[in-house]
Design a protein around this motif. Structure first.
Motif, mmCIF file in Angstrom:
data_model
loop_
_atom_site.group_PDB
_atom_site.id
_atom_site.type_symbol
_atom_site.label_atom_id
_atom_site.label_comp_id
_atom_site.label_asym_id
_atom_site.label_seq_id
_atom_site.Cartn_x
_atom_site.Cartn_y
_atom_site.Cartn_z
ATOM 1 N N GLN A 114 -47.791 24.265 16.297
ATOM 2 C CA GLN A 114 -47.996 25.386 17.187
ATOM 3 C C GLN A 114 -46.832 26.370 17.058
ATOM 4 O O GLN A 114 -45.775 26.052 16.520
ATOM 5 N N TYR A 115 -47.075 27.567 17.549
ATOM 6 C CA TYR A 115 -46.001 28.558 17.572
ATOM 7 C C TYR A 115 -45.015 28.222 18.680
ATOM 8 O O TYR A 115 -45.341 27.535 19.656
ATOM 9 N N ASP A 116 -43.820 28.719 18.534
ATOM 10 C CA ASP A 116 -42.725 28.345 19.425
ATOM 11 C C ASP A 116 -43.001 28.782 20.862
ATOM 12 O O ASP A 116 -43.432 29.915 21.111
ATOM 13 N N VAL A 117 -42.771 27.863 21.801
ATOM 14 C CA VAL A 117 -42.849 28.147 23.231
ATOM 15 C C VAL A 117 -41.494 27.780 23.827
ATOM 16 O O VAL A 117 -41.154 26.596 23.938
ATOM 17 N N PRO A 118 -40.669 28.753 24.176
ATOM 18 C CA PRO A 118 -39.329 28.442 24.681
ATOM 19 C C PRO A 118 -39.402 27.739 26.025
ATOM 20 O O PRO A 118 -40.315 27.977 26.822
ATOM 21 N N PHE A 150 -40.722 34.481 7.230
ATOM 22 C CA PHE A 150 -41.833 35.091 7.963
ATOM 23 C C PHE A 150 -42.342 34.162 9.065
ATOM 24 O O PHE A 150 -42.730 34.622 10.139
ATOM 25 N N ALA A 151 -42.340 32.851 8.808
ATOM 26 C CA ALA A 151 -42.748 31.899 9.851
ATOM 27 C C ALA A 151 -41.765 31.907 11.011
ATOM 28 O O ALA A 151 -42.163 31.818 12.183
ATOM 29 N N LEU A 152 -40.453 32.023 10.711
ATOM 30 C CA LEU A 152 -39.449 32.092 11.773
ATOM 31 C C LEU A 152 -39.631 33.348 12.611
ATOM 32 O O LEU A 152 -39.514 33.307 13.846
ATOM 33 N N ALA A 153 -39.932 34.471 11.970
ATOM 34 C CA ALA A 153 -40.164 35.707 12.718
ATOM 35 C C ALA A 153 -41.365 35.580 13.641
ATOM 36 O O ALA A 153 -41.329 36.044 14.793
ATOM 37 N N ALA A 154 -42.424 34.943 13.175
ATOM 38 C CA ALA A 154 -43.602 34.749 14.026
ATOM 39 C C ALA A 154 -43.287 33.859 15.222
ATOM 40 O O ALA A 154 -43.738 34.122 16.345
ATOM 41 N N ASP A 155 -42.481 32.817 15.020
ATOM 42 C CA ASP A 155 -42.101 31.938 16.126
ATOM 43 C C ASP A 155 -41.260 32.683 17.155
ATOM 44 O O ASP A 155 -41.464 32.530 18.373
ATOM 45 N N LEU A 156 -40.312 33.475 16.692
ATOM 46 C CA LEU A 156 -39.442 34.198 17.616
ATOM 47 C C LEU A 156 -40.222 35.221 18.432
ATOM 48 O O LEU A 156 -40.017 35.347 19.652
ATOM 49 N N VAL A 157 -41.122 35.957 17.787
ATOM 50 C CA VAL A 157 -41.899 36.959 18.513
ATOM 51 C C VAL A 157 -42.846 36.284 19.497
ATOM 52 O O VAL A 157 -43.047 36.768 20.618
ATOM 53 N N HIS A 158 -43.431 35.165 19.106
ATOM 54 C CA HIS A 158 -44.309 34.449 20.037
ATOM 55 C C HIS A 158 -43.530 33.964 21.248
ATOM 56 O O HIS A 158 -44.023 34.011 22.383
ATOM 57 N N GLY A 159 -42.301 33.492 21.040
ATOM 58 C CA GLY A 159 -41.486 33.078 22.173
ATOM 59 C C GLY A 159 -41.159 34.229 23.100
ATOM 60 O O GLY A 159 -41.162 34.078 24.329
ATOM 61 N N ALA A 160 -40.879 35.407 22.538
ATOM 62 C CA ALA A 160 -40.629 36.576 23.383
ATOM 63 C C ALA A 160 -41.875 36.956 24.176
ATOM 64 O O ALA A 160 -41.781 37.358 25.345
#
Length: 230
Positions: A114-118, A150-160
């Motif tokens: 899943q994408y990152d959820v802080p 690119f995967a790290l960028a997607a995780d960070l934006v999803h967390g925001a």
């Protein structure tokens, strides 16, 4: 005549267009977040969450595809919020395991992608810190960046986006500092409490699961036979 050696690398389709779109979307969202003197009104964070979701869609299209359940049978199925230890994250497969389906038990449990959820608490300061990380990562992106970037960028934006979405919720519903807009469980021990906190405690075993009592069935009235004629 010597011909120049060409690299076998080819830029993925639409990557230049998506990178240009990403760099045009991000500055306006970042400026709106920094314009808040402190905690803004939840309605202001609603527009921020909508804009961050659009940025996430762009970064998701740039990043490698991933599935929420990592299930070979239901890759796009719903995620089980009460997944037991050692099981997968697919709600369909876990439901079959709970009812004793032997074919479902043979399915290998995989970790979810899943994408990152802080983790909470969700504050304006954590949103600003997340935006600083996003700006640093996206500034370094280019056409030949590895897929991991690119995967790290997607995780960070999803967390925001998750942080902004939680800040857009009403802050007095559950009176919980970790989940300001969470629903209330009126049957929790000690009075009404945050439903998300109660569910987390039940998953870790801190609170025993609710006891289910079987109601006694009413006896089925027997059919009365007609009286014999006198």
């Amino acid at each position: 005549m010597d011909y120049p050696q060409h690299s076998a690398y080819r830029v993925p389709t639409k990557r230049p267009l998506l990178l240009s779109e990403l760099r045009s979307q991000l500055p306006s969202v970042d400026d709106r977040i920094r314009a808040f003197p402190g905690y803004g009104d939840p309605t202001e964070y609603e527009a921020i969450a909508d804009s961050l979701y659009q940025v996430f869609i762009t970064t998701r299209n740039l990043a490698p595809a991933r599935h929420s359940t990592n299930c070979s049978i239901h890759p796009l199925g719903p995620v089980d919020p009460e997944s037991p230890q050692g099981w997968g994250q697919c709600l369909f497969c876990n439901s079959n395991r709970r009812i004793g389906n032997p074919r479902a038990r043979q399915e290998v449990a995989n970790a979810a992608l899943q994408y990152d959820v802080p983790p909470p608490p969700y504050t304006h300061e954590t949103l600003l810190d997340r935006m600083r990380q996003i700006n640093d990562v996206i500034f370094e992106l280019h056409y030949r960046s590895p897929e991991e970037d690119f995967a790290l960028a997607a995780d960070l934006v999803h967390g925001a986006f998750i942080i902004a979405r939680e800040l857009s919720r009403p802050r007095s519903t559950s009176r919980c500092t970790r989940h300001p807009g969470a629903p209330v469980d009126p049957t929790a021990q000690g009075g009404p409490r945050c439903l998300l906190c109660v569910a987390a405690e039940r998953r870790t075993g801190a609170v025993p699961p609710p006891e289910i009592r079987n109601r006694p069935r009413r006896p089925v009235p027997g059919r009365r036979l007609p009286h014999p004629p006198s």
